[in-house]
Write an enzyme that holds these catalytic residues in place. Structure first.
Site, mmCIF file in Angstrom:
data_model
loop_
_atom_site.group_PDB
_atom_site.id
_atom_site.type_symbol
_atom_site.label_atom_id
_atom_site.label_comp_id
_atom_site.label_asym_id
_atom_site.label_seq_id
_atom_site.Cartn_x
_atom_site.Cartn_y
_atom_site.Cartn_z
ATOM 1 N N CYS A 41 2.820 2.977 -5.935
ATOM 2 C CA CYS A 41 4.239 3.338 -5.995
ATOM 3 C C CYS A 41 4.749 3.203 -7.421
ATOM 4 C CB CYS A 41 5.059 2.459 -5.049
ATOM 5 S SG CYS A 41 5.050 0.710 -5.503
ATOM 6 N N CYS A 44 4.626 -0.297 -8.914
ATOM 7 C CA CYS A 44 3.314 -0.659 -9.461
ATOM 8 C C CYS A 44 3.171 -0.141 -10.890
ATOM 9 C CB CYS A 44 2.196 -0.093 -8.590
ATOM 10 S SG CYS A 44 2.160 -0.722 -6.902
ATOM 11 N N ASP A 444 -16.385 3.540 7.753
ATOM 12 C CA ASP A 444 -16.785 2.364 6.997
ATOM 13 C C ASP A 444 -15.962 1.183 7.526
ATOM 14 O OD1 ASP A 444 -17.820 0.714 4.833
ATOM 15 O OD2 ASP A 444 -15.857 0.977 3.889
ATOM 16 N N ASP A 624 -13.998 4.207 1.850
ATOM 17 C CA ASP A 624 -13.159 3.953 0.678
ATOM 18 C C ASP A 624 -13.905 3.406 -0.521
ATOM 19 O OD1 ASP A 624 -13.676 1.320 1.650
ATOM 20 O OD2 ASP A 624 -11.895 0.625 0.584
ATOM 21 N N ASP A 628 -19.594 4.410 -0.383
ATOM 22 C CA ASP A 628 -19.338 5.461 0.608
ATOM 23 C C ASP A 628 -19.324 6.853 -0.014
ATOM 24 O OD1 ASP A 628 -18.901 3.541 2.653
ATOM 25 O OD2 ASP A 628 -16.873 3.222 1.910
#
Length: 725
Positions: A41, A44, A444, A624, A628
């Protein structure tokens, strides 16, 4: 990440010829790049930028929320390793990126160029249409011819410039002996312009420059609509390569020498300080510490490492200095091999053929044959070349696949807009088509089905005094379990006890003195406890048996509902994780997932996806982590959370913007509806052609009327797509 230095440039050739007289200037600035996977956001962004800009030596720091990346200009002696701990204190995970590897992904002009061509076509179309109105109003002879020549002067350069995407794609197809949707488009444009120019040169009454420009504008609108449904295409393999460490500290006779990783050789001794990432695959020669393997395994809890422990490139050393003997360097490291897996999987995905491409295989030859037959038939019937060309042009324009070209992007844009409101960003142009066919979903564990952070379960089982001692020990450690314990204790109003001589033992835990006794918080083996199967941090008060603080990984919001809804929709759900067997089995039982695989390496995940694919399954992969990434690209379609590592988000087709997993099942339903609408649009376009083509062949439609009819079919297709909203 390599700090890119801006060297002083010699402007005088004499300085080069006489280096003994040249004065070499020291570099004045370094550029650094950091991946910030946990920002989400504007707050941040403000926190990161203000925190970095407040540091000495930082000239400027800018954060890109879309790419989740910070670009920093700083003094030449400042390193990314100096900034990562600062960001960790601010509460943000950070990884060093190599600017050289990211150079090809920083500038993407395709969208701007497409929009510019669309604007040129639209502006030219409006001007030529104004001139055409005068002709329609009764302008004759010299006035009409003048307006036609002005229209030609506007239309030819405008179509040549704006229609370049169609010309290039058509030529690329014809060079290899095949047809695509752009071939009939280009033929229609060329024939409309040539016919109009011929009519103008012969002082004819009708010219169709406005039809050619209108056609170009509508087709570019569809192409830009398609572009807007996707994020900027960046290579996941390049993102992985950017995570490789570009510098290392080599030990030679006890002397530390900073060198490029490319210059390392097998057998070199490499010093990795706390907070540093492993530049090579190898074995620890001396030292003990804890390793963060989350980049490779996806699991956030550190593992103990000592002399003899195997390490892989990309792992992070947490607590103590380590000296590693290199066993694989450069392209042979596990991180580089993972990038190769991603590149191979991406090339496989690019072979997916969309519904529009399949339609073009049948549609394009039919259009060409009809137009050719119309030309030949009318010429043999009338021996009037102008009439035959006009009818052939009308057939090409009226059958021009503008409606088919809009059939897919119009629907995907509407569907993508609906999913965006539910917190899902569709990146890839064919993602919805592929998602509609999914019958198997692979999840995952850590960071996907779970929050990826440990939570204390049994705080109430400890007395206040014990918690005060544990808090004092935990606050002296950066271990994830210690941080979770600190957060839980502080949240319960606990204050730390007066524990003296606090010190952290790398790889083991924290110890100190309390009222003359040695107290410890750390690994089970260190305090003499039986670890068991559950994640725990053990408290030894120096008297009595050690007691364990038990932790579990909390579920992400909507995880239970997502799995249940997918099961209800008849889809098979699997769980594949690099975590321990006990943790994976426990989560699978909590979610009702019967098929699961634990302790899986990145190549194991990709291999399992490949096995399922070979069995005829259409696999949706949801993950994530860096581990992966290969599986995400190997799958038929893939989803990653916005909090995922940058490479994982790039490799995926769809990004989950929020924390809630429940929209995943809805996305499958929307994709099925979208595919149904696309097929309906194909049927509408086909019905339109069945009605309009005979009229054009019979000579009842001029090229201008054909262009208007084509526009009507395009509008109909777009309105049908809006039914998804």
């Amino acid at each position: 990440m390599t700090a890119q230095i801006r060297p002083a440039m010699a402007v005088c050739p004499g300085c080069v010829a006489a280096p003994n007289e040249a004065v070499e200037q020291a570099p004045t600035e370094a550029r650094l790049a950091l991946s910030l996977p946990t920002i989400h956001c504007q707050a941040c962004i403000s926190t990161v930028e203000s925190g970095l800009n407040a540091l000495p030596g930082i000239h400027s720091a800018r954060v890109n929320l879309t790419l989740k990346r910070a670009l920093i200009e700083a003094d030449p002696d400042l390193r990314a390793a100096d900034l990562i701990p600062v960001l960790a204190d601010l509460g943000f995970e950070a990884h060093e990126l190599d600017l050289a590897s990211l150079a090809t992904t920083d500038s993407d002009r395709a969208g701007r160029e497409l929009l510019m061509r669309l604007a040129v076509a639209g502006f030219a179309s409006m001007n030529v249409m104004l001139l055409s109105v005068s002709v329609w109003s009764g302008a004759t002879d010299a006035t009409r011819d003048m307006f036609h020549w002005i229209s030609a002067a506007i239309a030819f350069p405008a179509v040549i410039f704006a229609g370049q995407p169609f010309f290039k794609n058509a030529w690329s197809a014809l060079r290899v002996g095949r047809l695509n949707m752009d071939v009939p488009i280009v033929l229609a444009l060329v024939l409309a312009l040539v016919t109009s120019l011929w009519e103008t040169s012969l002082s004819g009454e009708h010219a169709y420059f406005d039809a050619a420009l209108t056609l170009t504008f509508f087709l570019l609108a569809g192409r830009y609509l398609d572009y807007r449904t996707r994020a900027v295409a960046r290579s996941a393999a390049e993102e992985l390569a950017a995570l490789e460490v570009p510098r290392a500290i080599r030990m030679e006779d006890g002397v530390e020498i900073e060198t490029a990783v490319a210059d390392l050789a097998i057998g070199d001794l490499i010093l990795v300080r706390p907070g540093g990432r492993m530049p090579v695959d190898g074995v620890i020669a001396t030292g003990q510490s804890e390793l963060d393997r989350s980049l490779l395994t996806g699991e956030t809890l550190p593992v103990f490492a000592e002399a003899g422990t195997q390490v892989s490139a990309g792992e992070v050393n947490l607590t103590g200095p380590l000296v590693v003997r290199a066993e694989a360097v450069g392209e042979d490291t596990s991180l580089h091999r993972m990038a190769d897996l991603v590149a191979i999987a991406e090339s496989g995905r690019s072979r997916y053929t969309s519904l529009a491409d399949n339609a073009a295989k049948l549609y394009a030859p039919g259009v060409h044959i009809l137009s050719a037959l119309a030309f030949v038939g009318w010429y043999l019937y009338t021996f009037d070349l102008r009439m035959a060309l006009n009818i052939a042009a009308a057939v090409l324009i009226i059958t021009c696949p503008c409606a088919l070209g809009l059939a897919v992007p119009a629907v995907t844009t509407a569907a993508s807009g609906r999913l965006f409101k539910r917190g899902m960003l569709v990146k890839h142009s064919t993602a919805l088509e592929r998602l509609a066919g999914v019958d198997t979903v692979v999840f995952d564990k850590t960071g996907t089905l779970t929050a990826g952070t440990p939570q204390l379960q049994n705080l109430a089982e400890f007395s206040r005094t014990d918690l005060e001692i544990a808090l004092a020990l935990a606050e002296s450690s950066a271990h994830p379990l210690s941080r979770a314990l600190t957060q839980a204790a502080r949240g319960a109003g606990i204050t730390p006890a007066e524990v003296t001589n606090l010190q952290e033992r790398p790889g083991f835990g924290t110890e100190g003195e309390y009222q003359g006794r040695c107290v410890r918080l750390g690994r089970a083996a260190w305090v003499g406890a039986d670890q068991g199967n559950q994640t725990a941090a053990w408290l030894d008060l120096g008297a009595g048996a050690p007691r364990g603080f038990l932790f579990h990984d909390a579920l992400r919001p909507g995880a239970v509902e997502a799995v249940a809804n997918l099961h209800a929709a008849g889809k098979e759900v699997l769980l594949i994780s690099g975590d321990t067997t006990g943790a994976v089995a426990d989560l699978a039982a909590r979610l009702g997932i019967g098929n699961w695989l634990a302790e899986a390496l990145p190549q194991d995940k990709a291999k399992r996806i490949q096995v399922l694919t070979d069995q005829g399954k259409k696999v949706l992969m949801v993950g994530d982590g860096l581990n992966d990434t290969a599986a995400l690209t190997e799958a038929h379609v893939s989803i990653s959370p916005a909090s995922a590592l940058d490479a994982a988000r790039v490799a995926s087709d769809i990004v989950l913007l929020g924390q809630d997993l429940e929209p995943i099942a809805e996305a499958c339903t929307v994709a099925q509806k979208a595919t149904k609408r696309i097929r309906e649009n194909f049927r509408i376009a086909t019905l339109y052609n069945v009605i309009a083509v005979p009229l054009a062949i019979a000579g009842f439609a001029t090229p201008l009327i054909a262009a208007l009819a084509m526009s009507t079919s395009s509008i109909t297709v777009s309105l049908n797509a809006l039914r998804l909203k």
